[in-house]
Design a protein around this motif. Structure first.
Motif, PDB file in Angstrom:
ATOM      1  N   LEU A 144      35.590  25.430  32.116  1.00 24.91           N
ATOM      2  CA  LEU A 144      36.941  25.981  32.151  1.00 24.91           C
ATOM      3  C   LEU A 144      37.466  25.956  33.581  1.00 24.91           C
ATOM      4  O   LEU A 144      36.701  26.095  34.535  1.00 24.91           O
ATOM      5  N   SER A 145      38.761  25.786  33.695  1.00 21.18           N
ATOM      6  CA  SER A 145      39.424  25.824  35.003  1.00 21.18           C
ATOM      7  C   SER A 145      40.529  26.867  34.975  1.00 21.18           C
ATOM      8  O   SER A 145      41.134  27.111  33.924  1.00 21.18           O
ATOM      9  N   CYS A 146      40.792  27.448  36.125  1.00 21.08           N
ATOM     10  CA  CYS A 146      41.898  28.393  36.259  1.00 21.08           C
ATOM     11  C   CYS A 146      42.584  28.127  37.583  1.00 21.08           C
ATOM     12  O   CYS A 146      41.976  28.312  38.646  1.00 21.08           O
ATOM     13  N   ALA A 147      43.826  27.682  37.515  1.00 17.71           N
ATOM     14  CA  ALA A 147      44.600  27.382  38.710  1.00 17.71           C
ATOM     15  C   ALA A 147      45.573  28.522  38.989  1.00 17.71           C
ATOM     16  O   ALA A 147      46.346  28.917  38.101  1.00 17.71           O
ATOM     17  N   ALA A 148      45.524  29.035  40.197  1.00 17.99           N
ATOM     18  CA  ALA A 148      46.430  30.113  40.609  1.00 17.99           C
ATOM     19  C   ALA A 148      47.594  29.523  41.402  1.00 17.99           C
ATOM     20  O   ALA A 148      47.396  28.642  42.236  1.00 17.99           O
ATOM     21  N   SER A 149      48.796  30.047  41.134  1.00 21.50           N
ATOM     22  CA  SER A 149      49.983  29.537  41.824  1.00 21.50           C
ATOM     23  C   SER A 149      49.946  29.864  43.309  1.00 21.50           C
ATOM     24  O   SER A 149      50.463  29.119  44.138  1.00 21.50           O
ATOM     25  N   ARG A 150      49.329  30.989  43.648  1.00 18.76           N
ATOM     26  CA  ARG A 150      49.184  31.374  45.041  1.00 18.76           C
ATOM     27  C   ARG A 150      48.174  32.504  45.114  1.00 18.76           C
ATOM     28  O   ARG A 150      47.747  33.051  44.098  1.00 18.76           O
ATOM     29  N   ARG A 151      47.784  32.836  46.309  1.00 16.61           N
ATOM     30  CA  ARG A 151      46.898  33.968  46.513  1.00 16.61           C
ATOM     31  C   ARG A 151      47.654  35.039  47.273  1.00 16.61           C
ATOM     32  O   ARG A 151      48.507  34.739  48.108  1.00 16.61           O
ATOM     33  N   THR A 152      47.346  36.280  46.982  1.00 13.71           N
ATOM     34  CA  THR A 152      47.983  37.390  47.661  1.00 13.71           C
ATOM     35  C   THR A 152      46.930  38.209  48.391  1.00 13.71           C
ATOM     36  O   THR A 152      45.725  38.006  48.213  1.00 13.71           O
TER      37      THR A 152
END
Length: 124
Positions: free
Chosen positions: A20-28
């Protein structure tokens, strides 16, 4: 806001592997870690694994230790869940989550953002 998009789920037979992959739009500033949880019908959401962005420290639920591996690619803001030796009891919707600022990696309340989930079905 942080958008998380999971991919890689599917229908597989017992004993095989899936990633499985999980792509985050950005990190905070509050996104210290990324976690994977799963939820089967009629059951509570269960902790699967987590990883911290900086040190890469990993945490695993007892039911997946030795079979699943979480990893990350900081440059891509993406985390992965390599699932080996899959069992029918691994069948669930798998969610990734971002957060962990308070160190509660094992609990859903410790995360601020969630993906939409990806179905994993393991047939016997």
């Amino acid at each position: 806001q942080v958008q998380l998009v999971e991919s890689g789920g599917g229908l597989v037979q017992a004993g095989v592997s899936l990633r499985l992959s999980c792509a985050a739009s950005r990190r905070t500033y509050s996104s210290i870690a990324m976690g994977w949880f799963r939820q089967a019908p009629g059951k509570e959401r269960e902790f699967v694994a987590a990883i911290t962005w900086s040190a890469g420290t990993t945490y695993y639920g007892d039911s997946v230790k030795g079979r699943f591996t979480i990893s990350k690619d900081n440059a891509k803001n993406t985390v992965y869940l390599q699932m080996n030796s899959l069992k029918p009891e691994d069948t669930a919707v798998y969610y990734c989550a971002a957060g962990g600022a308070d160190g509660r990696y094992y609990y859903p309340i410790g995360y601020d953002y969630w993906g939409q989930g990806t179905q994993v079905t393991v047939s016997s």
